[in-house]
Motif scaffolding. Structure first.
Motif, PDB file in Angstrom:
ATOM      1  N   ARG A  16       0.811  -1.216   0.000  1.00 49.42           N
ATOM      2  CA  ARG A  16       0.000   0.000   0.000  1.00 49.42           C
ATOM      3  C   ARG A  16       0.846   1.269   0.000  1.00 49.42           C
ATOM      4  O   ARG A  16       0.331   2.355  -0.248  1.00 49.42           O
ATOM      5  CB  ARG A  16      -0.912   0.007   1.235  1.00 49.42           C
ATOM      6  CG  ARG A  16      -1.845  -1.190   1.305  1.00 49.42           C
ATOM      7  CD  ARG A  16      -2.640  -1.160   2.600  1.00 49.42           C
ATOM      8  NE  ARG A  16      -3.511  -2.318   2.727  1.00 49.42           N
ATOM      9  CZ  ARG A  16      -4.243  -2.584   3.799  1.00 49.42           C
ATOM     10  NH1 ARG A  16      -4.211  -1.753   4.837  1.00 49.42           N
ATOM     11  NH2 ARG A  16      -5.001  -3.651   3.833  1.00 49.42           N
ATOM     12  N   VAL A  17       2.127   1.129   0.299  1.00 51.43           N
ATOM     13  CA  VAL A  17       3.002   2.299   0.328  1.00 51.43           C
ATOM     14  C   VAL A  17       3.452   2.612  -1.094  1.00 51.43           C
ATOM     15  O   VAL A  17       4.042   1.761  -1.754  1.00 51.43           O
ATOM     16  CB  VAL A  17       4.223   2.048   1.231  1.00 51.43           C
ATOM     17  CG1 VAL A  17       5.121   3.280   1.273  1.00 51.43           C
ATOM     18  CG2 VAL A  17       3.778   1.659   2.638  1.00 51.43           C
ATOM     19  N   PRO A  18       3.192   3.824  -1.601  1.00 56.73           N
ATOM     20  CA  PRO A  18       3.655   4.188  -2.946  1.00 56.73           C
ATOM     21  C   PRO A  18       5.158   3.983  -3.080  1.00 56.73           C
ATOM     22  O   PRO A  18       5.926   4.210  -2.142  1.00 56.73           O
ATOM     23  CB  PRO A  18       3.278   5.667  -3.057  1.00 56.73           C
ATOM     24  CG  PRO A  18       2.152   5.840  -2.088  1.00 56.73           C
ATOM     25  CD  PRO A  18       2.458   4.920  -0.949  1.00 56.73           C
ATOM     26  N   ARG A  19       5.581   3.586  -4.269  1.00 55.23           N
ATOM     27  CA  ARG A  19       6.973   3.188  -4.481  1.00 55.23           C
ATOM     28  C   ARG A  19       7.970   4.299  -4.148  1.00 55.23           C
ATOM     29  O   ARG A  19       9.019   4.043  -3.548  1.00 55.23           O
ATOM     30  CB  ARG A  19       7.166   2.733  -5.930  1.00 55.23           C
ATOM     31  CG  ARG A  19       6.540   1.384  -6.238  1.00 55.23           C
ATOM     32  CD  ARG A  19       6.727   1.031  -7.709  1.00 55.23           C
ATOM     33  NE  ARG A  19       8.130   0.965  -8.086  1.00 55.23           N
ATOM     34  CZ  ARG A  19       8.906  -0.110  -7.932  1.00 55.23           C
ATOM     35  NH1 ARG A  19       8.397  -1.215  -7.389  1.00 55.23           N
ATOM     36  NH2 ARG A  19      10.165  -0.106  -8.316  1.00 55.23           N
ATOM     37  N   ASP A  20       7.656   5.544  -4.522  1.00 57.34           N
ATOM     38  CA  ASP A  20       8.624   6.605  -4.260  1.00 57.34           C
ATOM     39  C   ASP A  20       8.774   6.863  -2.773  1.00 57.34           C
ATOM     40  O   ASP A  20       9.866   7.156  -2.275  1.00 57.34           O
ATOM     41  CB  ASP A  20       8.256   7.885  -5.016  1.00 57.34           C
ATOM     42  CG  ASP A  20       6.839   8.350  -4.735  1.00 57.34           C
ATOM     43  OD1 ASP A  20       6.066   7.566  -4.157  1.00 57.34           O
ATOM     44  OD2 ASP A  20       6.514   9.497  -5.094  1.00 57.34           O
ATOM     45  N   HIS A  21       7.687   6.734  -2.027  1.00 53.16           N
ATOM     46  CA  HIS A  21       7.755   6.933  -0.575  1.00 53.16           C
ATOM     47  C   HIS A  21       8.411   5.742   0.116  1.00 53.16           C
ATOM     48  O   HIS A  21       9.128   5.910   1.113  1.00 53.16           O
ATOM     49  CB  HIS A  21       6.368   7.200  -0.019  1.00 53.16           C
ATOM     50  CG  HIS A  21       5.807   8.503  -0.475  1.00 53.16           C
ATOM     51  ND1 HIS A  21       6.161   9.716   0.077  1.00 53.16           N
ATOM     52  CD2 HIS A  21       4.944   8.786  -1.484  1.00 53.16           C
ATOM     53  CE1 HIS A  21       5.530  10.684  -0.556  1.00 53.16           C
ATOM     54  NE2 HIS A  21       4.789  10.154  -1.500  1.00 53.16           N
ATOM     55  N   LEU A  22       8.192   4.543  -0.446  1.00 60.95           N
ATOM     56  CA  LEU A  22       8.866   3.372   0.107  1.00 60.95           C
ATOM     57  C   LEU A  22      10.378   3.497  -0.105  1.00 60.95           C
ATOM     58  O   LEU A  22      11.170   3.180   0.793  1.00 60.95           O
ATOM     59  CB  LEU A  22       8.332   2.103  -0.556  1.00 60.95           C
ATOM     60  CG  LEU A  22       8.983   0.782  -0.116  1.00 60.95           C
ATOM     61  CD1 LEU A  22       8.833   0.572   1.383  1.00 60.95           C
ATOM     62  CD2 LEU A  22       8.386  -0.394  -0.890  1.00 60.95           C
TER      63      LEU A  22
END
Length: 414
Positions: free
Chosen positions: A126-132
């Motif tokens: 659920r965490v967007p890739r850029d934020h992950l």
């Protein structure tokens, strides 16, 4: 325990999946991801074992595997835990190695791991890739920079079991070696039909005929700890002799490494096996002689071959190692196993058995100014190894030189 907070939560009324389709610049965040650093595995055991249950998390980061390694080795343990409120997102269990110039944080037991994934909960999707990516880079950097100069996440898959892996959001370079797997199709006939079945059966019959001339053989699966320990010691002897004959160092020779594998036999996981010993044992004139050994680990429907050895002083023309793999795979086909993993390293026998080749990546994350130099050196070494292994003549030259250096060192020691 130290805590570090990062803004990464979805705004009220929106799902993570909706948010992941939108550019990060349009996503206001209010809640926080908390990273904490722990030195005691025991305080994390319940959550750790909950993440163990996922088939997407490698056995090599399981609680029992890491506990056995840390018990056998005297290293500095640092576990990074990530969560949103009460929702656990991941564990990254590290040990810190202190070199002459750098402190390197590696996933526990990397030296003897075939696959490293860390431990991630399903909610990580659920965490967007850029934020992950920011969480796993900036977050881990802040959490560990007081303890290490560089983080080395080695032997990680970009894709595992058909799904993109969370660590693939970080920049990395190709590991010099891939790992090799065989998909099991429910029974042996359908499984080897994916390969050259006729040749495979012919080779097995030839092995059995040659062993029959010596009195026959038994395929052994060690069910009792005493038998497993005896086979493990046989493996240590066989492997040491074979590596010495090749002029190569014994990677299983360190007392701590041997203690680790002995501990794995003594630790039990319900429904799984940390280390199961299988062997080919002769009958007749050579009653009881072990001519091939392999150590297997099982997690769910995934079995990994951790090591193998043969005694090439007797019946070497019977290909006992190949015969042992045939019998192991034949048995596992009937036990619900879907993937047999030959592990990391490109060798002819692995390619001959495998239907899947998994590319692996190495990630070097600098934590300090000194760590930037360490990360650059790490990448340079990995690239050099990849170039050398891609050139057969150059690789053979390097292997010969290693043998000369080892022989010279032994002479100097005497």
């Amino acid at each position: 325990m130290a805590n570090f907070n990062f803004t990464l939560a979805a705004p009220h009324g929106q799902s993570w999946r909706d948010l992941s389709r939108r550019p990060a610049a349009h996503s206001p965040y209010a809640d926080r991801v908390t990273l904490s650093v722990h030195r005691d595995m025991a305080e994390l055991e319940a959550d750790w074992r909950a993440l163990d249950a996922s088939t997407l998390n490698s056995l090599h980061q399981s609680f029992d595997w890491c506990a056995a390694w840390t018990r056998a080795h005297d290293g500095q343990l640092l576990v990074v835990r990530g969560a949103i409120a009460d929702q656990l997102l991941f564990f990254l269990p590290f040990e810190v190695e202190r070199g002459h110039f750098f402190r390197t944080a590696r996933l526990i037991a990397t030296e003897h791991s075939n696959l490293n994934t860390g431990l991630f909960a399903a909610e990580i999707e659920r965490v967007p890739r850029d934020h992950l990516a920011r969480l796993l880079s900036e977050g881990v950097r802040r959490a560990l920079r007081a303890h290490a100069d560089v983080v080395a996440l080695e032997r990680t898959p970009a894709v595992w079991r058909g799904l993109p892996h969370p660590l693939a959001v970080l920049p990395g370079i190709a590991n010099p070696n891939a790992s090799f797997q065989l998909s099991l199709a429910g029974d042996m006939e359908r499984t080897i039909a994916q390969l050259n079945a006729k040749r495979r059966r012919k080779k097995m019959r030839l092995s059995e005929r040659r062993l029959a001339e010596l009195g026959g053989y038994d395929y052994v699966v060690a069910r009792e700890p005493a038998e497993a320990h005896a086979l493990l010691e046989t493996f240590f002897r066989q492997k040491a002799a074979r590596l010495e004959a090749q002029g190569l160092p014994d990677v299983f020779g360190e007392p701590e490494t041997r203690a680790f594998f002995r501990l794995l036999i003594n630790r039990h996981r319900e429904g799984d096996s940390l280390l199961e010993l299988n062997a080919i044992r002769l009958k007749g004139e050579h009653q009881g002689r072990i001519i091939a050994v392999t150590g297997l680990s099982r997690k769910g429907d995934h079995v990994i071959c951790q090591f193998g050895s043969i005694d090439d002083t007797i019946a070497a023309d019977s290909s006992p190692g190949e015969l042992l793999f045939y019998r192991v795979i034949e048995r596992l086909c009937g036990e619900g196993v879907a993937l047999f993993d030959f592990g990391i390293g490109d060798q002819p026998y692995k390619r001959s058995w495998s239907t899947v080749e998994t590319a692996l990546r190495d990630i070097a994350l600098p934590l300090t100014l000194r760590g930037y130099a360490a990360a650059g050196l790490h990448r340079a070494v990995v690239r050099a190894k990849r170039v050398i292994k891609a050139n057969k003549a150059l690789y053979a030259l390097v292997q010969r030189q290693r043998r000369r250096w080892r022989a010279s060192a032994e002479i100097a020691a005497d």
